[in-house]
Design a protein around this motif. Structure first.
Motif, PDB file in Angstrom:
ATOM      1  N   GLN A 172      -8.235  -3.091  -3.569  1.00 26.90           N
ATOM      2  CA  GLN A 172      -8.898  -3.711  -2.427  1.00 26.90           C
ATOM      3  C   GLN A 172     -10.361  -4.024  -2.736  1.00 26.90           C
ATOM      4  O   GLN A 172     -10.879  -5.082  -2.354  1.00 26.90           O
ATOM      5  N   ALA A 173     -11.034  -3.110  -3.446  1.00 27.75           N
ATOM      6  CA  ALA A 173     -12.447  -3.305  -3.770  1.00 27.75           C
ATOM      7  C   ALA A 173     -12.646  -4.498  -4.700  1.00 27.75           C
ATOM      8  O   ALA A 173     -13.679  -5.181  -4.645  1.00 27.75           O
TER       9      ALA A 173
ATOM     10  N   ALA B 178      -3.159   6.167  -3.471  1.00 25.85           N
ATOM     11  CA  ALA B 178      -4.314   5.845  -2.631  1.00 25.85           C
ATOM     12  C   ALA B 178      -5.471   5.332  -3.479  1.00 25.85           C
ATOM     13  O   ALA B 178      -6.181   4.395  -3.088  1.00 25.85           O
ATOM     14  N   ASP B 179      -5.655   5.906  -4.660  1.00 31.53           N
ATOM     15  CA  ASP B 179      -6.764   5.489  -5.527  1.00 31.53           C
ATOM     16  C   ASP B 179      -6.556   4.063  -6.017  1.00 31.53           C
ATOM     17  O   ASP B 179      -7.492   3.251  -6.009  1.00 31.53           O
TER      18      ASP B 179
ATOM     19  N   ALA C 162       0.818  -1.209   0.000  1.00 31.10           N
ATOM     20  CA  ALA C 162       0.000   0.000   0.000  1.00 31.10           C
ATOM     21  C   ALA C 162       0.854   1.262   0.000  1.00 31.10           C
ATOM     22  O   ALA C 162       0.482   2.278  -0.593  1.00 31.10           O
TER      23      ALA C 162
ATOM     24  N   TRP D 143      -4.743   1.655  -4.637  1.00 30.18           N
ATOM     25  CA  TRP D 143      -4.892   0.736  -3.507  1.00 30.18           C
ATOM     26  C   TRP D 143      -6.364   0.515  -3.174  1.00 30.18           C
ATOM     27  O   TRP D 143      -6.791  -0.622  -2.953  1.00 30.18           O
ATOM     28  N   THR D 144      -7.150   1.581  -3.160  1.00 33.51           N
ATOM     29  CA  THR D 144      -8.580   1.468  -2.845  1.00 33.51           C
ATOM     30  C   THR D 144      -9.297   0.626  -3.884  1.00 33.51           C
ATOM     31  O   THR D 144     -10.109  -0.251  -3.547  1.00 33.51           O
ATOM     32  N   ARG D 145      -8.998   0.857  -5.154  1.00 33.37           N
ATOM     33  CA  ARG D 145      -9.654   0.099  -6.229  1.00 33.37           C
ATOM     34  C   ARG D 145      -9.217  -1.365  -6.223  1.00 33.37           C
ATOM     35  O   ARG D 145     -10.024  -2.262  -6.473  1.00 33.37           O
TER      36      ARG D 145
END
Length: 252
Positions: free
Chosen positions: A77-78, A70-71, A65, A73-75
């Protein structure tokens, strides 16, 4: 894609580990190669890699991470599975996330090796592997984190690329066109990054060549099955073997 090492009882088969879900048929030359062989040699025993996918918390491994936006990593994870041996994403070694992530955006079915292994198990045909799971994990661990991050950033920027690539590569593979397979691969983010190619292909080709050379004196007909990408491009396995090879045609 199907080559005989001259003067030996050893043949090389360039495989696809996974097929697009839209093309499930086993090509006849795969069955022909299997029937010719008295013994099989595969890259590695895929299920045995599972214990190596997660980082050892006692070793203080660097977090993936921290290398991703940040974007991204968030995507990522989703998109990650909610349960199972690949969760949570934060516990995986970065290289494990790298090799698994593209498959989340592909529609796939089993490819050559799972089929051959099932046939061999059912018939009692001998098989072995070129490398251990520990050797695979050790090689992949050497991929620099910035290269892992770069590949994942590119993946998340174009989620349709993995399916396009596997479909194009499968079509070229069915045609036996190694130059097209190589051309398609180098257009893919995964193999367009030198550090990743060196680890996944070049380094393993070097190691495998030494081990395959040890097989060449065997009297039994031996089929070595490796991913087609290992047979094309600079430093490919055939070059590393430094032996003459002949294409095998239908019926041979």
């Amino acid at each position: 894609m199907y080559l005989h090492i001259t003067g030996t009882n050893v043949r090389l088969l360039g495989s696809m580990h996974l097929f697009p879900a839209s093309s499930r048929r086993t090509p006849p030359w795969i069955e022909q190669a299997y029937d010719w062989a008295e013994a099989l040699v595969f890259e590695s025993d895929a299920p045995t890699i599972l214990p190596f996918l997660k980082a050892d918390p006692q070793r203080g491994a660097q977090s993936l991470a921290s290398f991703l936006s940040a974007d991204t990593w968030t995507r990522l994870q989703a998109a990650w599975p909610a349960d199972g041996p690949l969760t949570p994403l934060a516990d995986l070694r970065p290289w494990a996330a790298l090799i698994i992530a593209p498959t989340l955006f592909q529609q796939l079915v089993e490819g050559v090796e799972p089929r051959m292994l099932r046939w061999a198990t059912g018939e009692g045909k001998a098989y072995e592997f070129l490398e251990t799971a520990q050797e695979v994990a050790g090689a992949l661990e050497s991929i620099p984190l910035d290269a892992v991050a770069a590949a994942l950033e590119l993946l998340m920027a174009d989620l349709s690329e993995p399916q396009r690539t596997v479909e194009r590569m499968h079509e070229a593979w069915l045609d036996g066109d190694l130059s097209a397979v190589h051309r398609i691969a180098v257009e893919s983010p995964m193999f367009n990054l030198p550090d990743i190619r060196r680890t996944i292909l070049d380094g393993r080709n070097h190691m495998w060549a030494a081990r395959i050379n040890e097989l060449l004196a065997r009297p039994e007909r031996t089929l070595v099955v490796v991913g087609a990408l290992h047979l094309c491009g600079p430093g490919n396995l055939v070059e590393r073997l430094a032996r003459s090879v002949e294409p095998v045609f239908a019926g041979e």
